[in-house]
Scaffold this motif. Structure first.
Motif, PDB file in Angstrom:
ATOM      1  N   GLN A  23      -4.354   8.007  -4.302  1.00 14.16           N
ATOM      2  CA  GLN A  23      -5.062   8.924  -5.200  1.00 14.16           C
ATOM      3  C   GLN A  23      -4.743  10.383  -4.841  1.00 14.16           C
ATOM      4  O   GLN A  23      -4.534  11.222  -5.706  1.00 14.16           O
ATOM      5  N   LEU A  24      -4.689  10.636  -3.537  1.00 19.53           N
ATOM      6  CA  LEU A  24      -4.382  11.997  -3.068  1.00 19.53           C
ATOM      7  C   LEU A  24      -3.025  12.459  -3.600  1.00 19.53           C
ATOM      8  O   LEU A  24      -2.844  13.617  -3.962  1.00 19.53           O
ATOM      9  N   TYR A  25      -2.086  11.505  -3.654  1.00 20.93           N
ATOM     10  CA  TYR A  25      -0.741  11.850  -4.140  1.00 20.93           C
ATOM     11  C   TYR A  25      -0.594  11.598  -5.636  1.00 20.93           C
ATOM     12  O   TYR A  25       0.521  11.679  -6.177  1.00 20.93           O
ATOM     13  N   GLY A  26      -1.700  11.280  -6.282  1.00 19.51           N
ATOM     14  CA  GLY A  26      -1.686  11.098  -7.736  1.00 19.51           C
ATOM     15  C   GLY A  26      -0.797   9.959  -8.186  1.00 19.51           C
ATOM     16  O   GLY A  26      -0.129  10.043  -9.213  1.00 19.51           O
ATOM     17  N   MET A  27      -0.776   8.870  -7.379  1.00 11.54           N
ATOM     18  CA  MET A  27       0.101   7.742  -7.725  1.00 11.54           C
ATOM     19  C   MET A  27      -0.721   6.464  -7.870  1.00 11.54           C
ATOM     20  O   MET A  27      -1.716   6.296  -7.190  1.00 11.54           O
ATOM     21  N   PRO A  28      -0.257   5.538  -8.751  1.00 11.27           N
ATOM     22  CA  PRO A  28      -0.860   4.199  -8.729  1.00 11.27           C
ATOM     23  C   PRO A  28      -0.545   3.541  -7.383  1.00 11.27           C
ATOM     24  O   PRO A  28       0.493   3.875  -6.780  1.00 11.27           O
ATOM     25  N   ILE A  29      -1.415   2.626  -6.955  1.00 13.02           N
ATOM     26  CA  ILE A  29      -1.268   2.044  -5.613  1.00 13.02           C
ATOM     27  C   ILE A  29       0.090   1.351  -5.430  1.00 13.02           C
ATOM     28  O   ILE A  29       0.722   1.460  -4.374  1.00 13.02           O
ATOM     29  N   ASP A  30       0.574   0.658  -6.477  1.00  9.90           N
ATOM     30  CA  ASP A  30       1.862  -0.047  -6.360  1.00  9.90           C
ATOM     31  C   ASP A  30       3.002   0.927  -6.088  1.00  9.90           C
ATOM     32  O   ASP A  30       3.854   0.685  -5.218  1.00  9.90           O
ATOM     33  N   ALA A  31       2.998   2.042  -6.837  1.00 12.83           N
ATOM     34  CA  ALA A  31       4.057   3.047  -6.662  1.00 12.83           C
ATOM     35  C   ALA A  31       3.965   3.664  -5.272  1.00 12.83           C
ATOM     36  O   ALA A  31       4.987   3.932  -4.623  1.00 12.83           O
ATOM     37  N   PHE A  32       2.739   3.857  -4.809  1.00 11.83           N
ATOM     38  CA  PHE A  32       2.560   4.443  -3.480  1.00 11.83           C
ATOM     39  C   PHE A  32       3.111   3.503  -2.400  1.00 11.83           C
ATOM     40  O   PHE A  32       3.808   3.928  -1.475  1.00 11.83           O
ATOM     41  N   LEU A  33       2.816   2.205  -2.548  1.00 13.18           N
ATOM     42  CA  LEU A  33       3.320   1.238  -1.565  1.00 13.18           C
ATOM     43  C   LEU A  33       4.848   1.201  -1.594  1.00 13.18           C
ATOM     44  O   LEU A  33       5.500   1.073  -0.559  1.00 13.18           O
ATOM     45  N   PRO A  39       7.823  -2.479  -1.483  1.00 11.99           N
ATOM     46  CA  PRO A  39       7.921  -2.569  -2.943  1.00 11.99           C
ATOM     47  C   PRO A  39       7.203  -3.774  -3.534  1.00 11.99           C
ATOM     48  O   PRO A  39       6.678  -3.683  -4.623  1.00 11.99           O
ATOM     49  N   ARG A  40       7.165  -4.904  -2.838  1.00  6.65           N
ATOM     50  CA  ARG A  40       6.529  -6.082  -3.448  1.00  6.65           C
ATOM     51  C   ARG A  40       5.146  -6.322  -2.849  1.00  6.65           C
ATOM     52  O   ARG A  40       4.599  -7.388  -2.944  1.00  6.65           O
ATOM     53  N   GLY A  41       4.623  -5.280  -2.227  1.00  5.40           N
ATOM     54  CA  GLY A  41       3.340  -5.455  -1.534  1.00  5.40           C
ATOM     55  C   GLY A  41       2.168  -5.529  -2.485  1.00  5.40           C
ATOM     56  O   GLY A  41       2.083  -4.773  -3.440  1.00  5.40           O
ATOM     57  N   GLU A  42       1.263  -6.469  -2.232  1.00  8.31           N
ATOM     58  CA  GLU A  42      -0.032  -6.522  -2.931  1.00  8.31           C
ATOM     59  C   GLU A  42      -0.998  -5.984  -1.879  1.00  8.31           C
ATOM     60  O   GLU A  42      -1.080  -6.510  -0.770  1.00  8.31           O
ATOM     61  N   VAL A  43      -1.691  -4.904  -2.234  1.00  4.48           N
ATOM     62  CA  VAL A  43      -2.409  -4.167  -1.197  1.00  4.48           C
ATOM     63  C   VAL A  43      -3.419  -5.032  -0.452  1.00  4.48           C
ATOM     64  O   VAL A  43      -3.572  -4.918   0.766  1.00  4.48           O
ATOM     65  N   ASN A  44      -4.084  -5.967  -1.169  1.00  4.36           N
ATOM     66  CA  ASN A  44      -5.064  -6.811  -0.477  1.00  4.36           C
ATOM     67  C   ASN A  44      -4.400  -7.805   0.480  1.00  4.36           C
ATOM     68  O   ASN A  44      -4.981  -8.182   1.488  1.00  4.36           O
ATOM     69  N   ASP A  45      -3.144  -8.214   0.162  1.00  5.00           N
ATOM     70  CA  ASP A  45      -2.445  -9.152   1.055  1.00  5.00           C
ATOM     71  C   ASP A  45      -2.170  -8.519   2.418  1.00  5.00           C
ATOM     72  O   ASP A  45      -2.130  -9.208   3.439  1.00  5.00           O
ATOM     73  N   LEU A  46      -1.965  -7.201   2.412  1.00  6.07           N
ATOM     74  CA  LEU A  46      -1.693  -6.511   3.680  1.00  6.07           C
ATOM     75  C   LEU A  46      -2.880  -6.612   4.638  1.00  6.07           C
ATOM     76  O   LEU A  46      -2.733  -6.453   5.841  1.00  6.07           O
ATOM     77  N   GLU A  47      -4.067  -6.898   4.075  1.00  6.67           N
ATOM     78  CA  GLU A  47      -5.270  -6.919   4.914  1.00  6.67           C
ATOM     79  C   GLU A  47      -5.420  -8.204   5.706  1.00  6.67           C
ATOM     80  O   GLU A  47      -6.222  -8.281   6.622  1.00  6.67           O
ATOM     81  N   TRP A  48      -4.702  -9.261   5.317  1.00  7.14           N
ATOM     82  CA  TRP A  48      -4.824 -10.517   6.060  1.00  7.14           C
ATOM     83  C   TRP A  48      -4.003 -10.456   7.334  1.00  7.14           C
ATOM     84  O   TRP A  48      -4.445 -10.778   8.410  1.00  7.14           O
ATOM     85  N   ARG A  49      -2.774 -10.065   7.149  1.00 12.71           N
ATOM     86  CA  ARG A  49      -1.888 -10.061   8.314  1.00 12.71           C
ATOM     87  C   ARG A  49      -0.885  -8.949   8.067  1.00 12.71           C
ATOM     88  O   ARG A  49      -0.010  -9.079   7.229  1.00 12.71           O
ATOM     89  N   LEU A  50      -1.086  -7.883   8.762  1.00 13.27           N
ATOM     90  CA  LEU A  50      -0.157  -6.774   8.618  1.00 13.27           C
ATOM     91  C   LEU A  50       1.037  -7.116   9.502  1.00 13.27           C
ATOM     92  O   LEU A  50       1.000  -6.920  10.713  1.00 13.27           O
ATOM     93  N   GLY A  51       2.078  -7.689   8.874  1.00 10.70           N
ATOM     94  CA  GLY A  51       3.240  -8.134   9.647  1.00 10.70           C
ATOM     95  C   GLY A  51       3.870  -6.979  10.420  1.00 10.70           C
ATOM     96  O   GLY A  51       3.661  -5.815  10.076  1.00 10.70           O
ATOM     97  N   GLY A  52       4.620  -7.352  11.457  1.00 14.01           N
ATOM     98  CA  GLY A  52       5.238  -6.334  12.297  1.00 14.01           C
ATOM     99  C   GLY A  52       6.045  -5.319  11.501  1.00 14.01           C
ATOM    100  O   GLY A  52       5.893  -4.109  11.660  1.00 14.01           O
TER     101      GLY A  52
END
Ligand SMILES: [Zn+2]
Length: 337
Positions: A23-33, A39-52
């Motif tokens: 939001q700070l950078y005025g971007m949708p979350i997908d574009a920010f990721l 690029p293929r990140g689903e933001v909630n998936d990162l919360e289960w296991r933030l891979g190395g």
């Protein structure tokens, strides 16, 4: 590396924090990721296991350590408890700044803000306010005990027996057959309104163990919203009031599994008792034996008092005066309400 990075709030969840950054950078979350190299990140998936790899990428972009980022995830929640974590916040703290999503508020058994210590609420329905302050103070003791067990269970640190899922299976079992709203559960309606609301007045409502273990809930919950889902889904999909009642129920059953279970069996009908006995089969055998001993004692005490009252003269007198009192209070009731 991003030129400006917002400092995470205490207990803030990763998806919420990344959302604030986007939001700070005025971007949708997908574009920010995508900008962060995910690029293929689903933001909630990162919360289960933030891979190395993902952790290192985010760390390089944000300047936070991988461990700090990982502390914002739900990596410590066991797979069988993951259905408890909501994608957004379940409840809200009236004092927390808007837009902050703390990990605690995603879990169904969190009833207090970890930062401000105040009771969490939901937008819209103010369900817990149906309970008086005195009632809440007493119930809070059980709710806190239940919530502690639930939080430990979700992290694989609860050794208690019966286990949390076993307790929930019993709490959500139907101890009696479904029945339409009782007179006490119905609003006062004119004859005309009764005809118009025929569907509501005749709709069968599931009657679950929870209502016996937590009668305070039975008294204040809106009748159509009394039933909860079965087992673990009860908490995962429950309202604030339902989840609070379930935590109270787990707290009470943990302290006195024999007393509460025997009381529920005593209040059950034949089919309900069969269902309960089925759910109780998962509980430790020694505990079950004590439950059935207690149930026999309760049943004989109940039949003893009723036959005793018929047998003895003094009993009959007592029975009559009780009956009189009942009639009196019944007569007074319309005037009071
Ligand atoms: Zn707060």
């Amino acid at each position: 590396m991003l030129p400006v990075v917002l400092k995470p709030e205490p207990d803030e969840r990763l998806s919420g924090w990344l959302g604030r950054l986007a939001q700070l950078y005025g971007m949708p979350i997908d574009a920010f990721l995508e900008c962060c190299g995910l690029p293929r990140g689903e933001v909630n998936d990162l919360e289960w296991r933030l891979g190395g790899g993902e952790g290192a990428l985010l760390a390089a972009r944000t300047g936070l350590a991988v461990d700090e980022l990982r502390a914002m995830t739900f990596a410590d929640i066991l797979p069988n408890a993951r259905l408890m974590v909501a994608r957004g916040s379940r409840y809200a703290c009236p004092l927390c700044p808007g837009g902050i999503q703390r990990k605690t508020t995603a879990l169904p058994w969190s009833f207090w803000c970890p930062v401000h210590g105040v009771r969490l609420t939901t937008r819209g329905v103010r369900a817990l306010e149906r309970l008086s302050e005195t009632q809440l103070m007493m119930l809070d003791l059980n709710a806190r005990a239940g919530a502690l067990r639930l939080a430990n269970w979700a992290r694989g640190r609860d050794e208690g027996l019966p286990s949390v899922p076993q307790l929930l299976d019993v709490l959500t079992a139907r101890h009696r057959r479904s029945s339409p709203p009782s007179l006490a559960e119905q609003p006062r309606l004119s004859l005309e309104a009764r005809r118009a609301n025929h569907d509501f007045l005749t709709r069968p409502i599931a009657r679950q163990t929870l209502l016996v273990v937590v009668p305070e809930y039975d008294r204040v919950a809106p009748v159509l919203a009394k039933p909860v889902r079965a087992g673990l889904f009860s908490l995962a999909q429950g309202s604030l009031l339902q989840n609070y009642a379930l935590a109270v129920g787990i707290g009470r059953l943990s302290v006195d599994p024999v007393g509460y279970s025997a009381a529920v069996l005593l209040a059950s009908d034949r089919e309900g008792e069969e269902r309960l006995r089925g759910a109780l089969r998962a509980w430790p055998l020694t505990l079950r034996r004590r439950i059935y001993v207690r149930l026999r004692r309760l049943r004989s005490a109940r039949s003893g008092t009723s036959s005793g009252a018929e047998r003895t003269g003094s009993g009959r007198k007592r029975g009559q005066s009780q009956k009189l009192r009942f009639i009196q209070s019944h007569n007074y009731a319309p005037g009071i309400s």
